[in-house]
Design an enzyme around this catalytic site. Structure first.
Site, PDB file in Angstrom:
ATOM      1  N   ASP A 680       0.832  -1.202   0.000  1.00  0.00           N
ATOM      2  CA  ASP A 680       0.000   0.000   0.000  1.00  0.00           C
ATOM      3  C   ASP A 680       0.871   1.258   0.000  1.00  0.00           C
ATOM      4  OD1 ASP A 680      -2.657   1.288   0.255  1.00  0.00           O
ATOM      5  OD2 ASP A 680      -1.849   1.958   2.171  1.00  0.00           O
ATOM      6  N   LYS A 684       1.380   4.641  -2.740  1.00  0.00           N
ATOM      7  CA  LYS A 684       1.352   6.048  -2.335  1.00  0.00           C
ATOM      8  C   LYS A 684       2.617   6.793  -2.747  1.00  0.00           C
ATOM      9  CE  LYS A 684      -1.745   5.103   1.555  1.00  0.00           C
ATOM     10  NZ  LYS A 684      -1.917   5.056   3.027  1.00  0.00           N
TER      11      LYS A 684
END
Length: 821
Positions: A680, A684
């Site tokens: 994740d 980003k």
């Protein structure tokens, strides 16, 4: 003297006629001098036309329709007229009805309804209506007298659309009014020729009758009483926020009428315009409302546009070719040929190059027009000097009307901008030198969207309505709905924004309401008043078919399927706001493509919540770069779950226990390896790298493993935790090493010189990450301007409330940009 006219909807029922009587009694009691023109009862003219058609076809059902006609008028007379007068009235009506029956029987036998006979048949509607109402007025104390307008209005013999002989008519009317001081109750729509044959005045004929009488009697004013509160700024059936225009000039009224305003019809205004008589449009059912005043007086100029209007179905024909350039008489030949073919031209536009002439007509006349043009330009066509006529169908004309536009720069720009930012493509433009109207030809499917966008731009610039379509109504979506609901009044008052949620969808159902879903009961409505979600394409099709201006699509999911539809949505000129990271963290070329499509379509693609939830991370980065700063380095603790884990991993605690606590508290995914793998965080930092101008792909991000290999390879979550317990010594040694140096462990994503990396690092008290606690995110921007003291953004980086707030903020940003652009 006033001349009043009441239309068919105003006299459709006896109870409505009694409302009119109340209005007329107030005029009469005040001592005012007036005449009244009446249309046929609502729907009667259509019924009479249908009787003729049935009789002409030899269909005996015209008899039953005639019986309904008779019954309706007899019942109205019985209900409205006093007993003393009723017998005579019913006898006269019976004679009318017998005459009508004889005419229809003649049509039936001949199998033909000539224009002359049709006019005679149609006259019975107004004759019955005015006759019944005149006796009703007498019953209520008004000294009234029935006037069959055929006695005074003289016309030529152009049946169905007769032309008035004003010299004779004016003399007849003046003589009649001088001899009859009573309130004249006049039949609208009809006149007679020199031989005494009944004629009709064409569309809007009863209004025309009113205007003819006003001009002849030199009336002080005309009042047209209808079923709406005057002339509206737009058709209220298409623009829900339309409102009454208080005043307008004759020229503006003519333009509005030409472009489809149904309240008035251009020929109605001609006698009044020539005589300079003010015209009031008023509502029978709201008689106290002032309505619209039409006169020769302009207002103070504060309102440059009086209305937006449209002609809903046209074809655009274009004559073009090199042989037209510099050749005199081309236009005269073109429009001469069309005139001889009786083709009505709605709009004309020609470029300065003289290479082409485009004009709009009714689609029913397209073939006639094309044949006439090809016949006229046969030589040029054979010589290939002029190309075959280009025909474009399924179009409409939308126009802004107002005499004061000529004094206000930027009106055309505002119109074109309102259409452009809503994805409405302009096919042709026409504007006269008087600048009374600006007309544009667009696709018919965009008519309502264009009218609403224009109306909002010219009349509601203080308030902007946003139409929101939401997919995903779980924690984030549900929280966002509540935030919008609770802030709606404040937004209207302080931001001049109205947010309407038009569409909602979960994985099973979808709900649409073009007027806005009730946010108090959205869950119940989605469950019980929705329809099955067959596919996301089905939802998007419904969204695009509504074709609403200022539309925004919200994706509150983490679905690849939803993200795969972004391109289609942007191409429909619908903005997007989403916390879903999949689209912008997919391939770089797709990331570029989506951003370029948004730019091309003049819409907004916003994904602030992809990094840091509600924190202003991407916007801060963009502001730095747009203002000319150079990014040296970006460092970030970009995961709320990893922040919680490492902020709470202290001496005396077990790393496995802390991870389990994070899982139980909902900070991590059900399988914590999803967070601890850095996947994740990779999305980003990849997004931040791309926003910084680096064309990185996901596999360009270097991840130093956080977990030992055995933990990552464990077959189940339970097995993972067993392996994590075994790895406690590994993490304990990392913690002790950092503590011995007065440092703390953090999982940091960094970007420098185009290289991005994710690693577990130890930082000392001089580093901003040292002071992190809870589940906060922190992003540190080191730039040319913020080199000595980097710019820090810190706060909660996860959670439904802050993520929803971030999406909410983007909705407002999009709304404000729509206002300012």
């Amino acid at each position: 003297m006033k001349i009043l006219k009441f239309g068919g909807s105003s006299v459709a029922k006896p109870e409505r006629i009694l409302q009119i009587i109340d209005i007329l009694k107030s005029y009469y009691s005040r001592g005012e001098k007036f005449c009244v023109v009446f249309s046929a009862f609502g729907g009667v003219t259509d019924s009479l036309i249908n009787m003729c058609k049935l009789a002409e076809k030899g269909d005996e059902s015209f008899v039953s329709e005639l019986e309904s006609f008779k019954e309706r008028h007899v019942n109205a007379a019985t209900e409205l007229i006093d007993v003393a007068s009723l017998t005579k009235v019913l006898e006269d009506l019976a004679e009318n009805h017998q005459n009508l029956r004889d005419l229809l029987q003649g049509i039936y036998l001949l199998g033909e309804a000539s224009p002359r006979t049709l006019d005679h048949v149609l006259s019975f509607g107004e004759r019955n209506s005015a006759y019944i109402i005149s006796h009703t007025m007498k019953r209520h104390g008004i000294n009234a007298s029935y006037l069959d307008a055929r006695k005074v209005i003289r016309t030529n013999s152009a049946f169905n659309a007769a032309k008035v002989d004003f010299d004779v008519t004016n003399k007849n009317i003046q003589q009649h009014l001088n001899q009859h001081p009573e309130v004249q109750v006049i039949t609208g729509f009809i006149g007679s020729n020199e031989q005494g044959n009944t004629t009709t005045l064409g569309r809007g004929g009863s209004d025309y009758t009113c205007s003819i009488f006003a001009a002849a009697s030199q009336a002080d004013s005309i009042e047209i009483w209808t079923d709406v509160d005057g002339v509206m700024t737009a058709d209220p059936r298409k623009v829900s926020k339309a409102f009454t225009i208080p005043t307008m000039t004759y020229a503006e009224a003519m333009e509005m009428s030409h472009f489809g305003a149904k309240v008035i019809y251009p020929p109605t205004l001609q006698p009044a315009l020539r005589a300079n008589i003010p015209l009031y449009i008023k509502n029978t059912f709201n008689p106290e409302f002032i309505g619209t005043l039409v006169s020769d007086k302009k207002d103070d100029g504060k309102v440059p546009v009086k209305g937006v209007t449209s002609i809903g179905n046209i074809s655009l024909l274009t004559l073009h070719g090199g042989g037209m350039v510099g050749v005199p008489g081309i236009s005269a030949r073109l429009f001469g040929a069309l005139g001889r073919a009786k083709v009505n031209i709605i709009l004309i536009t020609q470029g300065s190059s003289e290479h082409s002439i485009s004009f709009a007509i009714n689609p029913n006349q397209t073939k006639t027009a094309v044949d006439a043009i090809h016949s006229e330009f046969e030589f040029e066509k054979q010589a290939q000097l002029i190309h075959p006529v280009k025909v474009e169908d399924d179009l409409c004309v939308v126009a802004a009307v107002g005499e004061n536009m000529r004094y206000r720069p930027g009106m055309a720009g505002r119109l074109f901008n309102s259409l452009g930012k809503n994805g409405v493509n302009i096919v042709a433009i026409a504007q006269g030198s008087s600048e009374l109207n600006i007309s544009t030809v667009i696709k018919k499917t965009d008519e309502n969207k264009a009218l609403n966008a224009m109306h909002e731009a010219f009349f509601l610039s203080e308030t902007k309505t946003l139409h929101v379509f939401m997919v995903g109504v779980g924690l984030i979506g549900g929280t966002l709905i509540e935030q919008i609901r609770s802030q709606s009044q404040k937004l209207k008052k302080e931001q001049a924004l109205e947010i309407k949620i038009i569409g909602l969808s979960n994985s099973r159902k979808m709900l649409f309401d073009a007027n806005g879903i009730d946010l108090e009961n959205w869950q119940d409505h989605l469950e019980n008043k929705s329809e099955p979600l067959e596919s996301l394409s089905h939802y998007i099709q419904r969204m695009t078919s509504l074709n609403l201006q200022n539309s925004i699509f919200l994706d509150n999911t983490a679905s690849n399927d939803v993200a795969s539809h972004y391109e289609r949505i942007l191409n429909e000129s619908i903005s997007i706001s989403t916390p879903n990271k999949i689209a912008v963290s997919s391939s770089y070329i797709q990331y570029q493509r989506l951003k370029n499509i948004a730019k091309l379509r003049n819409v907004h693609f916003m994904y602030e919540t992809n990094v840091g939830a509600g924190l202003p991370v991407i916007s801060t980065l963009n502001d730095l770069m747009n203002s000319g700063d150079s990014i040296i380095r970006i460092e970030g603790v970009l995961s709320g779950s990893l922040s919680f884990i490492f902020n709470n991993f202290k001496e005396g605690s077990s790393f496995a226990d802390i991870v389990n606590q994070a899982k139980e508290a909902g900070y991590t995914e059900p399988d914590p390896r999803t967070d601890l793998s850095g996947a994740d965080v990779r999305r980003k930092i990849l997004i931040l790298a791309r926003e910084s101008g680096y064309a990185l792909e996901s596999n360009d991000i270097i991840i130093d493993p956080i977990l030992p290999e055995a933990c990552m390879n464990a077959p189940t979550v339970d097995a993972f935790f067993e392996e994590l317990v075994k790895a406690n010594d590994y993490f304990e040694s990392k913690l002790k090493e950092a503590s011995s140096k007065h440092q703390k462990l953090r999982v940091i994503a960094s970007l420098e010189n185009g290289e991005a990396r994710i690693a577990m690092q130890a930082v000392d008290s001089s580093h901003p990450f040292y002071s992190l606690d809870g589940s906060d995110n922190m992003i540190v921007f080191t730039t040319e301007r913020y080199k000595e003291r980097p710019l820090v953004v810190r706060g909660p980086g996860a959670g439904a409330a802050v993520t929803a707030a971030g999406v909410f903020a983007e909705i407002i940003t999009i709304g404000n940009r729509l206002v300012s652009e």
